[in-house]
Design a protein around this motif. Structure first.
Motif, mmCIF file in Angstrom:
data_model
loop_
_atom_site.group_PDB
_atom_site.id
_atom_site.type_symbol
_atom_site.label_atom_id
_atom_site.label_comp_id
_atom_site.label_asym_id
_atom_site.label_seq_id
_atom_site.Cartn_x
_atom_site.Cartn_y
_atom_site.Cartn_z
ATOM 1 N N LEU A 1 -101.000 -78.068 90.258
ATOM 2 C CA LEU A 1 -101.024 -78.589 91.620
ATOM 3 C C LEU A 1 -99.613 -78.914 92.111
ATOM 4 C CD1 LEU A 1 -102.692 -79.614 94.068
ATOM 5 C CD2 LEU A 1 -102.651 -81.866 92.976
ATOM 6 N N ILE A 2 -98.854 -79.654 91.317
ATOM 7 C CA ILE A 2 -97.513 -80.065 91.732
ATOM 8 C C ILE A 2 -96.602 -78.841 91.883
ATOM 9 C CG2 ILE A 2 -95.478 -81.404 91.099
ATOM 10 C CD1 ILE A 2 -97.893 -83.076 92.013
ATOM 11 N N THR A 3 -96.742 -77.876 90.994
ATOM 12 C CA THR A 3 -95.926 -76.658 91.089
ATOM 13 C C THR A 3 -96.192 -75.931 92.400
ATOM 14 O OG1 THR A 3 -95.877 -76.410 88.681
ATOM 15 C CG2 THR A 3 -95.405 -74.442 90.001
ATOM 16 N N LEU B 1 -97.346 -77.220 95.223
ATOM 17 C CA LEU B 1 -96.836 -77.995 96.347
ATOM 18 C C LEU B 1 -95.316 -77.929 96.436
ATOM 19 C CD1 LEU B 1 -99.348 -80.910 95.945
ATOM 20 C CD2 LEU B 1 -99.031 -79.614 98.052
ATOM 21 N N GLU B 2 -94.633 -78.046 95.299
ATOM 22 C CA GLU B 2 -93.169 -78.001 95.304
ATOM 23 C C GLU B 2 -92.661 -76.607 95.692
ATOM 24 O OE1 GLU B 2 -91.947 -81.589 92.245
ATOM 25 O OE2 GLU B 2 -92.041 -79.532 91.465
ATOM 26 N N ARG B 3 -93.398 -75.595 95.283
ATOM 27 C CA ARG B 3 -93.016 -74.230 95.639
ATOM 28 C C ARG B 3 -93.112 -74.018 97.154
ATOM 29 N NH1 ARG B 3 -95.440 -71.255 91.180
ATOM 30 N NH2 ARG B 3 -97.394 -71.254 92.333
ATOM 31 N N ASN B 4 -93.965 -74.824 97.793
ATOM 32 C CA ASN B 4 -94.153 -74.709 99.241
ATOM 33 C C ASN B 4 -93.460 -75.845 100.002
ATOM 34 O OD1 ASN B 4 -96.063 -72.331 99.879
ATOM 35 N ND2 ASN B 4 -96.964 -73.288 98.052
ATOM 36 N N CYS B 5 -92.384 -76.363 99.401
ATOM 37 C CA CYS B 5 -91.453 -77.286 100.089
ATOM 38 C C CYS B 5 -91.982 -78.717 100.236
ATOM 39 C CB CYS B 5 -91.050 -76.765 101.466
ATOM 40 S SG CYS B 5 -90.470 -75.052 101.472
ATOM 41 N N PHE B 6 -92.998 -79.090 99.472
ATOM 42 C CA PHE B 6 -93.510 -80.453 99.540
ATOM 43 C C PHE B 6 -92.906 -81.279 98.408
ATOM 44 C CE2 PHE B 6 -96.921 -78.176 101.811
ATOM 45 C CZ PHE B 6 -96.951 -78.934 102.976
ATOM 46 N N ARG B 7 -92.126 -82.295 98.794
ATOM 47 C CA ARG B 7 -91.476 -83.171 97.803
ATOM 48 C C ARG B 7 -92.364 -84.388 97.530
ATOM 49 N NH1 ARG B 7 -86.614 -83.768 95.687
ATOM 50 N NH2 ARG B 7 -85.713 -82.198 97.100
ATOM 51 N N PHE B 8 -92.659 -84.608 96.252
ATOM 52 C CA PHE B 8 -93.484 -85.747 95.860
ATOM 53 C C PHE B 8 -92.749 -87.049 96.164
ATOM 54 C CE2 PHE B 8 -94.674 -88.912 92.637
ATOM 55 C CZ PHE B 8 -96.040 -88.954 92.799
ATOM 56 N N ILE B 9 -93.444 -87.973 96.846
ATOM 57 C CA ILE B 9 -92.866 -89.279 97.185
ATOM 58 C C ILE B 9 -93.423 -90.378 96.294
ATOM 59 C CG2 ILE B 9 -92.548 -91.007 99.002
ATOM 60 C CD1 ILE B 9 -91.088 -88.400 99.526
ATOM 61 N N THR B 10 -94.744 -90.473 96.241
ATOM 62 C CA THR B 10 -95.355 -91.540 95.443
ATOM 63 C C THR B 10 -96.832 -91.257 95.228
ATOM 64 O OG1 THR B 10 -95.488 -93.953 95.206
ATOM 65 C CG2 THR B 10 -96.085 -93.054 97.343
ATOM 66 N N SER C 1 -93.532 -85.366 101.172
ATOM 67 C CA SER C 1 -92.775 -85.156 102.398
ATOM 68 C C SER C 1 -92.420 -83.677 102.505
ATOM 69 C CB SER C 1 -91.507 -86.013 102.396
ATOM 70 O OG SER C 1 -90.714 -85.733 103.528
ATOM 71 N N LYS C 2 -92.577 -83.102 103.690
ATOM 72 C CA LYS C 2 -92.292 -81.689 103.898
ATOM 73 C C LYS C 2 -90.776 -81.473 104.015
ATOM 74 C CE LYS C 2 -92.108 -77.544 105.921
ATOM 75 N NZ LYS C 2 -92.513 -77.447 107.319
ATOM 76 N N GLY C 3 -90.224 -80.671 103.107
ATOM 77 C CA GLY C 3 -88.811 -80.328 103.145
ATOM 78 C C GLY C 3 -88.595 -78.978 103.792
ATOM 79 N N VAL C 4 -87.399 -78.464 103.651
ATOM 80 C CA VAL C 4 -87.073 -77.171 104.265
ATOM 81 C C VAL C 4 -86.892 -76.074 103.220
ATOM 82 C CG1 VAL C 4 -86.039 -78.202 106.312
ATOM 83 C CG2 VAL C 4 -84.617 -77.769 104.300
ATOM 84 N N ALA C 5 -86.966 -76.454 101.942
ATOM 85 C CA ALA C 5 -86.789 -75.462 100.874
ATOM 86 C C ALA C 5 -87.650 -75.868 99.690
ATOM 87 C CB ALA C 5 -85.314 -75.398 100.449
ATOM 88 N N PRO C 6 -88.021 -74.902 98.837
ATOM 89 C CA PRO C 6 -88.790 -75.237 97.638
ATOM 90 C C PRO C 6 -88.076 -76.287 96.787
ATOM 91 C CG PRO C 6 -88.731 -72.870 97.981
ATOM 92 C CD PRO C 6 -87.766 -73.457 98.960
ATOM 93 N N ILE C 7 -88.862 -77.112 96.114
ATOM 94 C CA ILE C 7 -88.310 -78.168 95.266
ATOM 95 C C ILE C 7 -88.093 -77.606 93.867
ATOM 96 C CG2 ILE C 7 -88.590 -80.537 94.465
ATOM 97 C CD1 ILE C 7 -88.613 -80.109 97.566
ATOM 98 N N LYS C 8 -86.876 -77.745 93.360
ATOM 99 C CA LYS C 8 -86.568 -77.239 92.034
ATOM 100 C C LYS C 8 -86.050 -78.368 91.154
ATOM 101 C CE LYS C 8 -85.515 -72.561 93.648
ATOM 102 N NZ LYS C 8 -84.510 -71.473 93.718
ATOM 103 N N HIS C 9 -86.427 -78.328 89.868
ATOM 104 C CA HIS C 9 -85.978 -79.335 88.907
ATOM 105 C C HIS C 9 -85.129 -78.653 87.831
ATOM 106 C CE1 HIS C 9 -88.685 -82.408 90.536
ATOM 107 N NE2 HIS C 9 -89.636 -81.478 90.558
ATOM 108 N N ASN C 10 -84.166 -79.374 87.366
ATOM 109 C CA ASN C 10 -83.344 -78.882 86.255
ATOM 110 C C ASN C 10 -83.395 -79.880 85.105
ATOM 111 O OD1 ASN C 10 -82.243 -76.500 87.596
ATOM 112 N ND2 ASN C 10 -81.193 -77.967 88.929
#
Length: 959
Positions: free
Chosen positions: A834-836, A838-847, A876-885
């Motif tokens: 689920l989180i993958t 959402l993050e792939r579609n620019c949604f940043r987890f807030i809480t 929160s809707k961002g402008v780019a996919p969310i990536k983690h390192n």
């Protein structure tokens, strides 16, 4: 400057700080100042000084001095040296200033020490003031205003207010402190004067505690001695020590202070940097300048002329030059407030108006109010429009003065303009939701049945906190319609869009929103009940006691084969004239009636889709889950319904829909979560006439509820037709929504409860309703995991379709706006998927916010692994996919998680599995990008807890 106050001011908002702050903050526009336009004691200015630049204004001089002291706090590096210097200057000054009146001071001290009232009053009667014109050693003449003014010394309070508001030594103290401030400490003048104001307020012998007039000594002897014994200088130093101990604000020295009539500040240049105006105006026709007029005298120190009326001096010993506010005059108050509201609206500046008004207007007097709360709200709506005005209230006990009885008022906040969603206080929202008792209980939501319906008060809190009036709120999985119905309520006034694949969700919303347009509903329902009663003959049985006819309420029986016709009746519950609640065994007639072969005119016999998981067998059909009698009754009911007008038919079918799960063969618990299942033993057949009649009568409550809460609400046909309180309903898979349906960036907030894998098979459950109500369902486009062999709905298909929906949502939701998602699962792999997505579609987890829920059977059986309640995830809707390192390896991740879990248990005591999941651990995993690695090793956090924590089965918590 938290908890620092100068005055317990009349109408002060100190006790309402939390209510005011949390409601106002979302309306403060980025990077701009707050204008506290009637600052008073600066309580509200003080609330915001640490986080925002504040402009404070008050027409009263003393109020501006207090605001300056609080907002532009003096930076005192060597506090001990300053205090020492103050002591030296004060001691020297008072010794010199006391000389002309030393005899009076000594006699007063003696009378106070022995609490000799007669001696004290005799002394006061002989003491010279400007009010009695007796001979004074200060001026060496009869005391007059001109005479004392000509000395050019500091004896104002000693000659004006000694013996009335203050004692002689107290008045001299005030004069000496002012002299010290004005001659030696001008750098800290506003701070020192504010602390003196505090001392004056604490020691004043005043009727109302607000210096409106002095008390009568004869009637208040005990209080006289209490007040007179207070030491002005000690109170002054106490407050100043408190003041210099408070940390500096980052905006100190940058805040602006005004001492003007508010209308002089209505200037476009000033407002260009104002992001919100906070207005707490006078409410009544009592002039504020009556209160604390002594503080203005101290601030200006100009030896004012005495106010003389036709009856002589005023009771309050007022002086000339007091400001008379138009806001406390009936003829001008409304126009003055309209000028403020109009200017703010045209300047595109948000406005928050505080107003206290009686809770019970019939019992409590409102005749002294210059403007009613209703008039004020209407003015706000006139210039900001209905959609951009939000009114919130809090109960409050208000006291006018020290001795008055507290009055129960509603503290209103009229919030005008648009919220700044970047300013949403997520911590405050979490606290609000955590303290909220979830509720599905109101007449509208009680009028129908739908699976996994969410609490309406949770939903409206999310909508109210994360969007503005007039905003578009979208739910791509409409279901029971809670999101859309809450959004278009009159008090929330949003626009709403809901989408679902099946008829039933749209039928629910459309029917409810049509109630206000259908005439004579109650009358037609009463007529229908009369016709319904003609069907009671189906439930007739012979009473074994009186041998007369009774009426069956329910039958308990066994049905060994689901697809078979054999039943074994155990007991029959019935009523008759000789017994209210009888129980009997079945006779031949009872068997014949329950097993009657129905001749169906209105019900189509439907073959059910085979799915063993929901108890549907091969070659199964709808007849197998009803008794013959109840199928016959339902068919006759539909014949009666068909005689009514089309609009009234929809209401009758809606109510029938809400009880259909109770009309089939059910168990003793009438479990609606398994609509196609029937037990083999202890089956229950209920009397449909009883059930339907009760539900119809409950529907009566829906009629006034809809009129009260949905007066302007209606369904529109296109996005372009949306306006506040209007709703657009789409029937299709949300993955198929187009630009024509909803334009990109056309949504302000998404609140949704997506289907959870295989937990609720909505379309398959709706097979129950189609044969009776012709409510169709869509098996093809449903996003679900189903074990029905013919459906081909795997977990992979589920996540693929879900991603298509969130990809669509990413295009429709505006940047930096919020998506709220109900989701709860202990499976880390499901979380990761689920989180993958959402993050792939620019949604940043807030809480993540835990929502309590009634304990279910699953929770009782397996509390260790189950997650009771709900969880709301906010993105929160961002402008780019969310990536983690994330560079940590699995051992480091596990170590961090267990360390945090142990800390949570140590800090909070034993915790349940959902408490550990929802109150921090999942947030840590998601925000650090650890979820993927951890889910590869563990299916659940419980696997980790088992290794490092101890499970206490007696409390169902970890320790």
């Amino acid at each position: 400057m938290e908890n620092f106050t100068v005055l317990n001011y009349q109408g002060s908002k100190n006790n309402l700080s939390s209510f005011i702050y949390k409601n106002i903050e979302p309306y403060i526009q980025d990077g701009r100042a707050i204008l506290d336009i009637f600052s008073g004691s600066a309580a509200v200015s003080n609330m915001f000084r640490d986080n925002y630049q504040v402009y404070a204004n008050d027409v009263e001089c003393y109020a501006s001095i207090i605001a300056d002291a609080i907002l532009n706090q003096a930076d005192i590096e060597a506090a001990s040296n300053l205090l020492h210097s103050l002591d030296i200057e004060y001691t020297t000054t008072i010794k010199k200033q006391a000389n002309p009146i030393i005899n009076f001071i000594n006699h007063e001290q003696q009378a106070l020490e022995h609490e000799n009232f007669e001696e004290l009053i005799a002394l006061y009667n002989s003491y010279p003031t400007v009010w009695n014109n007796q001979y004074s050693q200060i001026t060496k003449s009869l005391l007059t205003v001109d005479g004392i003014k000509s000395t050019k010394d500091f004896y104002l309070f000693t000659t004006y207010y000694a013996t009335n508001y203050y004692g002689i030594i107290q008045a001299l103290d005030i004069d000496c402190i002012i002299k010290v401030i004005n001659t030696s400490f001008t750098e800290y003048k506003t701070a020192l004067l504010s602390c003196l104001f505090y001392a004056m307020k604490e020691a004043v012998f005043s009727k109302d505690g607000h210096m409106a007039q002095p008390l009568n000594p004869e009637k208040n002897q005990s209080r006289l001695f209490v007040q007179r014994k207070k030491n002005i200088y000690e109170l002054f130093i106490k407050k100043f020590k408190e003041y210099i101990s408070v940390p500096l604000s980052k905006f100190s020295g940058k805040n602006m202070i005004f001492n003007s009539n508010f209308e002089e500040l209505l200037d476009e240049k000033l407002f260009s940097n104002v992001g919100l105006v906070y207005a707490d105006p006078p409410y009544t026709d009592m002039q504020y300048s009556r209160y604390y007029h002594l503080l203005n005298v101290a601030a200006k120190y100009e030896y004012p002329l005495l106010t003389v009326t036709k009856n002589g001096y005023t009771k309050g010993l007022y002086t000339e030059g007091r400001y008379q506010s138009k806001l406390s005059q009936r003829g001008s108050a409304k126009q003055s407030l309209e000028n403020l509201i109009s200017f703010c609206a045209h300047a595109h500046t948000n406005l928050a108006i505080s107003y206290a008004y009686p809770q019970d207007r019939e019992i409590q007097a409102t005749d002294r109010y210059t403007v009613s709360i209703d008039e004020l709200v209407e003015l706000a709506k006139k210039y900001y429009t209905n959609a951009r005005v939000n009114v919130v209230t809090q109960n409050y006990n208000h006291a006018n003065h020290r001795n008055s009885e507290q009055k129960k008022v509603l503290e209103y906040l009229i919030l005008c303009g648009d919220k700044n969603l970047n300013q949403v206080n997520i911590d405050s929202l979490k606290k609000t939701l955590c303290n909220l008792l979830p509720s599905k209980n109101n007449s509208m939501y009680n009028s129908h049945m739908y699976w996994s319906q969410k609490a309406f008060n949770i939903c409206d809190t999310l909508i109210n906190s994360l969007s503005n009036r007039g905003d578009v709120v979208f739910d791509p999985f409409l279901g029971s319609g809670v999101t859309t119905l809450e959004a278009i309520k009159t008090d929330l006034s949003r626009c709403a869009i809901g989408c679902d694949i099946n008829d039933m969700p749209l039928f629910i919303s459309k029917l409810l929103l049509s109630v206000n347009t259908i005439p004579n509903i109650k009358k037609e329902l009463e007529n229908f009940i009369s016709e319904l009663n003609t069907l009671f003959h189906y439930y007739e049985t012979t009473c074994p006691i009186c041998k007369k006819t009774g009426t069956i309420s329910k039958v308990i029986f066994d049905k060994p084969e689901r697809t078979g016709s054999k039943i074994i009746i155990k007991t029959i519950n019935y009523t008759c004239k000789c017994t209210k609640r009888g129980i009997k065994t079945a006779d031949e007639s009872d068997y014949a009636k329950i097993n009657v072969t129905p001749v169906l005119k209105n019900i189509s016999n439907t073959t059910l889709l085979y799915n063993s998981k929901i108890a549907v067998t091969e070659n199964d059909d709808i007849k197998n889950i009803f008794t013959g009698r109840n199928l016959s009754v339902l068919d006759e009911i539909l014949s009666i319904i068909n005689k009514y007008s089309e609009k009234h038919q929809t209401i009758l079918k809606y109510i029938l829909m809400s009880i259909l799960h109770l009309c089939k063969i059910t168990d003793k618990h009438s479990n609606s979560q398994w609509p196609l299942w029937i037990p083999k033993t202890d089956c229950v057949e209920k009397n449909i006439i009883d059930i339907y009649t009760k539900k119809i009568k409950k529907f009566y409550e829906v009629i006034p509820f809809m009129k009260e809460n949905y007066t302007d609400s209606e369904i529109v046909e296109s996005y372009s037709s949306l306006s506040p309180c209007k709703c657009l309903l789409l029937q299709k898979g949300s993955q198929s929504i187009t630009e024509q349906d909803i334009p990109d960036n056309g949504v302000d907030l998404i609140v949704t409860d997506p289907p959870y894998l295989e937990q609720v098979l909505y379309s398959e459950y709706m097979q129950l309703y189609k044969p009776f109500l012709n409510l169709d369902y869509n098996l093809k486009d449903e996003i679900i995991v189903s074990s029905a062999p013919s459906r081909n709905k795997s977990k992979g298909d589920y996540f693929n379709l879900l991603e298509q929906v969130f990809h669509m949502c990413s295009h429709k939701l505006k940047p930096n706006h919020y998506l709220c998602l109900y989701f709860h699962d202990s499976d880390l792999n499901v979380w990761n998927e689920l989180i993958t997505i959402l993050e792939r579609n620019c949604f940043r987890f807030i809480t993540q916010i835990h929502i309590d829920k009634t304990v279910t059977l699953k929770n009782i059986i397996s509390p260790k692994k189950s997650l009771n309640g709900d969880s709301v995830l906010i993105f929160s809707k961002g402008v780019a996919p969310i990536k983690h390192n994330a560079e940590e390896d699995i051992s480091e991740i596990e170590h961090n998680i267990i360390r945090q879990a142990k800390f949570m248990v140590k800090s909070n005591g034993s915790m349940s599995t959902p408490e550990l999941y929802d109150n921090g651990l999942m947030e840590i995993l998601i925000q650090n990008g650890w979820l993927s690695k951890l889910s590869n090793k563990y299916s659940s956090l419980v696997d980790i807890f088992d290794k490092h924590l101890t499970w206490d089965s007696s409390t169902a918590k970890w320790k």
